[in-house]
Design an enzyme around this catalytic site. Structure first.
Site, mmCIF file in Angstrom:
data_model
loop_
_atom_site.group_PDB
_atom_site.id
_atom_site.type_symbol
_atom_site.label_atom_id
_atom_site.label_comp_id
_atom_site.label_asym_id
_atom_site.label_seq_id
_atom_site.Cartn_x
_atom_site.Cartn_y
_atom_site.Cartn_z
ATOM 1 N NE ARG A 50 -3.133 -2.382 3.119
ATOM 2 C CZ ARG A 50 -3.765 -2.600 4.260
ATOM 3 N NH1 ARG A 50 -3.770 -1.664 5.205
ATOM 4 N NH2 ARG A 50 -4.394 -3.739 4.467
ATOM 5 C CG ASP A 52 0.281 5.759 4.134
ATOM 6 O OD1 ASP A 52 -0.471 4.770 4.153
ATOM 7 O OD2 ASP A 52 1.244 5.901 4.910
ATOM 8 C CE1 TYR A 110 7.196 3.299 -0.723
ATOM 9 C CE2 TYR A 110 8.298 1.343 0.123
ATOM 10 C CZ TYR A 110 7.142 2.002 -0.247
ATOM 11 O OH TYR A 110 5.931 1.368 -0.141
ATOM 12 N NE ARG A 197 4.796 10.282 5.393
ATOM 13 C CZ ARG A 197 3.494 10.430 5.644
ATOM 14 N NH1 ARG A 197 2.644 9.448 5.356
ATOM 15 N NH2 ARG A 197 3.049 11.550 6.184
#
Length: 261
Positions: A50, A52, A110, A197
């Site tokens: 997933r 966000d 990422y 993050r």
């Protein structure tokens, strides 16, 4: 029955995230509706994970099954005809029956983008975190190696994360400054909610002098989220690539290597 794996690029600004949910428009929903228009049958996508709300992707992987005997290019070109400008199918490959986008993944890459500028950028406001203060990049770089390896990342997750275990393997964390931007690339087997993050937010706090570089090792040992840094904004995060074994599927063997800039 065929199993088709899609590689998907999207700008997540206008979406509530990847996964379909009761409130808000999800990327998954938009693509499934486009596939249904193309194929004339209902389709359920299984993704590699997933993202966000506000998070982007250059290489999201998702798969579905279909009876339709279309050429692979039709799954790209045909589906894109029914998609909005901020979502696109980049590639389509036929994979073995039983392929699991999450379970078969070896690692994910990422990238987080930081705009190093005291002046905001209208062109990059949805794709980078503007940090106005001057950062100590040497201190941030010194902190990176502590992330690598298998650790308990409980201090680097959202408060509402429901993962059964907080232990994750990180293969590499690298940092590169270029043309006023700072790119932080993280490759690992899997990630907790908001993990990258919070990692980035903690690194930025190190760059601001709030923490010393060895604070990362302390957090991994003590597992205290309240002692970690801020959660970096979603807009700067992008899923670059999902890696799979080269065993008849479509990926190369560049596992653990960040995608090119």
């Amino acid at each position: 029955m065929r199993t088709i794996k899609l590689t998907i690029e999207y700008d997540g600004t206008n979406y509530s995230g990847w996964q379909i949910q009761p409130n808000g428009l999800a990327v998954q929903q938009v693509i499934e509706e486009a596939l249904e228009r193309l194929l004339g049958e209902s389709v359920r996508l299984r993704s590699s994970g997933r993202t966000d709300a506000g998070v982007h992707a250059r290489g999201m992987a998702a798969a579905f099954t279909t009876h339709r005997d279309l050429p692979l290019r039709a799954f790209v070109e045909g589906t894109n005809r029914f998609l909005p400008a901020d979502i696109a199918i980049i590639d389509a490959n036929e994979v073995r029956a039983g392929f699991k986008p999450i379970g078969d993944a070896l690692a994910k890459h990422y990238r987080y983008t930081i705009l190093l500028s005291p002046v905001r950028s209208p062109l990059h406001r949805f794709h980078a975190w503007q940090v106005k203060e001057r950062l100590d990049l040497e201190a941030m770089g010194a902190a990176l190696p502590a992330f690598e390896g298998r650790h308990d990342f409980a201090a680097f997750r959202a408060s509402n994360c429901v993962a059964k275990t907080t232990v994750r393997r990180i293969d590499s964390v690298t940092m590169r400054q270029e043309d006023g931007f700072l790119f932080i690339d993280v490759v690992g087997e899997g990630f907790l909610k908001n993990m990258v993050r919070v990692m980035v937010g903690t690194l930025v706090d190190i760059g601001k002098g709030r923490f010393a570089p060895d604070h990362i090792a302390w957090l991994l040992q003590n597992r205290d989220r309240k002692k970690a840094g801020v959660t970096a904004p979603a807009c700067g995060l992008c899923l670059m690539k999902v890696f799979y074994p080269p065993d008849g599927r479509d990926e190369d063997e560049s596992i653990f290597q960040p995608a090119a800039f």
